[in-house]
Design an enzyme around this catalytic site. Structure first.
Site, PDB file in Angstrom:
ATOM      1  N   ALA A 173       0.821  -1.205   0.000  1.00 15.48           N
ATOM      2  CA  ALA A 173       0.000   0.000   0.000  1.00 15.48           C
ATOM      3  C   ALA A 173       0.856   1.257   0.000  1.00 15.48           C
ATOM      4  CB  ALA A 173      -0.908   0.007   1.232  1.00 15.48           C
ATOM      5  N   CYS A 174       2.173   1.091  -0.180  1.00 10.87           N
ATOM      6  CA  CYS A 174       3.074   2.226  -0.072  1.00 10.87           C
ATOM      7  C   CYS A 174       2.837   3.217  -1.200  1.00 10.87           C
ATOM      8  CB  CYS A 174       4.520   1.753  -0.123  1.00 10.87           C
ATOM      9  SG  CYS A 174       5.716   3.062   0.151  1.00 10.87           S
ATOM     10  N   GLY A 175       2.824   4.492  -0.864  1.00  7.94           N
ATOM     11  CA  GLY A 175       2.645   5.528  -1.864  1.00  7.94           C
ATOM     12  C   GLY A 175       2.548   6.873  -1.191  1.00  7.94           C
TER      13      GLY A 175
END
Length: 296
Positions: free
Chosen positions: A114-116
Site C-alpha cells: 500500500a506504499c505511496g
C-alpha cells in the site's frame, strides 16, 4: 542466490469431487534492504531476482538517480554486512555528480503493497523533482494496439504461469512495436521499479516513446514512477485512482485504465490516442492540401 519459487503441501477442495493433497508452487516473498553508500534507505518486500534493477528503479522514483551516469555500482551485502540474510541487502554506490538524497528519504522506510504518497503537495513535489517532461513527448497510439498489450505481457510472464501470484510490468517501444522488457514481482511497485531499473542499466532514460503496461490498478505511486522515468503513457489492466488521474493531468501523462479485451478508458492525455483510421484520414487530408497548394 535466493529462490524465486517455493513448494508447499496443500489440500485442494472441489465441490462434487474428491479432496486431493499435493504440492503447490508459490512465489517467494522476502525483504530487501536498499542502502545507498552504506546507509539504509528502504526495506521492501519483494520476489528475489533483478534486485539491482529494483533498487535503481526505486532510486529513480525518489529523485536520487536520473540516469545510468549517476550510478557507480551496486552489490549484495553478505556475511556480517547483511542484517537480514544473504542476498537480502543491496548497497548502491552513487557517482559524485548524482543528486543529493532528499531530506525526507534519509531515513530507512519500510514499504508495503500500500506504499505511496498522498496529497497535493506530493503532486507538486513530483512535478518539481522529475528530471523529465513527459508532456512534450509527441507520441500517438492506436487504441486497437494498446488493448492488445496486456495479452502480450501475459505471454511473457513465465513465473505467473507457474504460481498465479505475481504482478507484472512491461515496457513497450511504440514506434518499433517492440516489447522491451517484462518484470514480475509480488509487489506491483516493485515490478515497475525493476522495469525502470532495467532502463537505467541500459542507458535508456528518459523513456520517451514508450508505454508502461501494468497488470493491476494504477495508483498514484505508479503514475509517479512513470513520470519520474520519463514515460509518456501508463496503461493499466484495472482502474486508476483519483490521485493518479490528477497527477497524470498535471504532468502531461497519458493514463489508460481497464485496458483489456477490446476496450479501454482514457482518463488523461486522450489527445495522444488516435485510431489508425482517423490517423490515415488526417494524413490523406494533409497530403491533399499540400498538393492543392503546389498546383496553385
Amino acid at each position: 542466490m535466493s529462490r524465486i519459487t517455493a513448494r508447499r503441501r496443500v489440500t485442494r477442495y472441489t465441490l462434487g469431487e474428491r479432496t486431493s493433497r499435493r504440492e503447490d508452487e508459490l512465489t517467494v516473498e522476502e525483504p530487501l534492504e536498499v542502502r545507498v553508500g552504506g546507509r539504509p534507505l528502504a526495506v521492501t518486500m519483494r520476489t528475489p531476482g533483478h534486485d539491482v534493477e529494483l533498487a535503481l528503479g526505486l532510486l529513480v522514483s525518489e529523485g536520487i538517480v536520473r540516469n545510468h551516469d549517476d550510478v557507480v555500482g551496486a552489490r549484495h551485502c553478505t556475511g556480517d554486512e547483511a542484517s537480514d540474510g544473504e542476498f537480502n541487502v543491496l548497497d548502491v554506490t552513487l557517482a559524485a555528480g548524482a543528486p543529493p538524497i532528499p531530506i525526507g528519504a534519509r531515513h530507512a522506510l519500510t514499504m508495503t503493497s500500500a506504499c505511496g504518497l498522498c496529497g497535493k503537495d506530493s503532486i507538486d513535489a513530483v512535478r518539481q523533482r522529475s528530471a523529465y517532461d513527459v508532456a512534450d513527448d509527441p507520441i500517438t497510439v492506436d487504441p486497437a494496439w494498446v488493448v492488445g498489450l496486456p495479452d502480450r505481457m501475459r505471454e511473457a510472464q513465465a513465473l505467473f504461469a507457474r504460481t498465479g501470484g505475481l504482478h507484472a510490468a512491461a515496457l513497450v517501444d511504440i514506434e518499433r512495436d517492440e516489447l522491451l522488457v517484462v518484470r514480475e514481482d509480488v509487489g506491483r511497485h516493485n515490478a515497475v521499479d525493476k522495469v525502470v531499473g532495467w532502463a537505467v542499466r541500459e542507458g535508456r532514460l528518459p523513456l520517451r516513446g514508450t508505454v508502461l503496461v501494468v497488470s493491476g490498478r494504477a495508483g498514484f505511486e505508479l503514475a509517479q514512477k512513470a513520470s519520474m522515468a520519463g514515460v509518456p503513457m501508463l496503461a493499466a489492466v484495472s482502474a486508476p485512482s483519483s490521485l493518479a488521474v490528477d497527477l497524470a493531468s498535471e504532468v502531461g501523462l497519458t493514463l489508460a485504465g481497464f485496458v483489456r479485451g477490446t476496450s479501454m478508458v482514457v482518463y488523461a492525455g486522450d489527445e495522444r490516442v488516435r485510431p489508425a483510421t482517423e490517423h490515415a484520414a488526417s494524413e490523406h487530408a494533409a497530403s491533399e492540401h499540400a498538393a492543392s497548394v503546389a498546383l496553385a
